[in-house]
Design a protein around this motif. Sequence first.
Motif, short mmCIF file in Angstrom:
data_model
loop_
_atom_site.label_atom_id
_atom_site.label_comp_id
_atom_site.label_asym_id
_atom_site.label_seq_id
_atom_site.Cartn_x
_atom_site.Cartn_y
_atom_site.Cartn_z
N GLU A 217 0.86 -1.18 0.00
CA GLU A 217 0.00 0.00 0.00
C GLU A 217 0.90 1.23 0.00
N LYS A 219 1.13 5.62 -1.09
CA LYS A 219 0.30 6.81 -1.02
C LYS A 219 0.62 7.74 -2.17
N SER A 220 -0.43 8.28 -2.77
CA SER A 220 -0.25 9.23 -3.86
C SER A 220 0.23 10.57 -3.31
N GLY A 223 -1.91 11.95 -0.80
CA GLY A 223 -2.06 11.23 0.45
C GLY A 223 -3.04 10.08 0.42
N ASP A 224 -3.66 9.84 -0.75
CA ASP A 224 -4.63 8.75 -0.86
C ASP A 224 -3.90 7.42 -1.03
N PRO A 225 -4.28 6.37 -0.30
CA PRO A 225 -3.60 5.07 -0.42
C PRO A 225 -4.03 4.33 -1.68
#
Length: 293
Positions: A217, A219-220, A223-225
Amino acid sequence: MTGALPIISADQRLAEPRGVKGCIFGPSGIGKTSLLWTLAPETTLFMDLEAGDLAIEGWTGDTIRPRTWTDCRDFAVFIGGANPALRDDQVYSEAHFKAVCDRFGDPAALDRYDTIFVDSITVAGRLCFGWCKGQPEALSEKTGKPDIRGAYGLHGREMIAWLTHLQHTRARNVWFVGILDEKLDDFNRKLFQPQIDGSKTGLELPGIVDEVITMAELKSDGGDPYRAFVCQTINPWGFPAKDRSGRLAQVEEPHLGRLMAKIRTPGTPAADRLTYAPPPADPAADNQSQPQS
């Protein structure tokens, strides 16, 4: 008249069917088993060691379910054929292969499969270790009591032989999945290790398979996983990874079908890939580092 030296030309080697052999490690629940949905069900055989197929309920491919280490070895020789270098009293020999064929039937029944998906190498290691503890080598010659060092030694040899035999199945893709453990070293630094009984298998595995991939996992920038394959040894997260093909980016889409298609595309010439020079220096930084007169 003597026979010709069996040299394989470059054209012959390139014309041979070659499968991809790889391992995918990741934490529990990341979706490793669900990768089956990214493979063609009509040409994929699922070796289900975990009995954890709830994640692929509705997947229409075929499945085999080894329950013991003996089953695992029998399936390996049935899939990969005999090793002509072994004696008849050894596992994976011609005699072992014939005995398994008598049990399972004509190995031509496997011709329809081009990919073997093994879930998981973690469970295979547990089955192997349980079997090893019951062998004479796991008992002390002096006292007759269990010798854990002997069991671990046998376990390492058994696992490496099993993986190597499947790796030599040239025409098929073979993918192993396994659990990745996150630990801290003596200096409180994070490190990642495949969850496999004993240390020998985990240490030698990268040298056996073509690809070692961590499904993680990330993170972009926002901050989105998201889930991704980490494929290159040098990566900022310290995940175990290796790309023998030289065709994969540091991060790839978690789709096995498209990943294998990319591995089979024409690669960057070796002369362009095998560069070890450091990045060019920044002239502006050099100027700033010079003392002022």
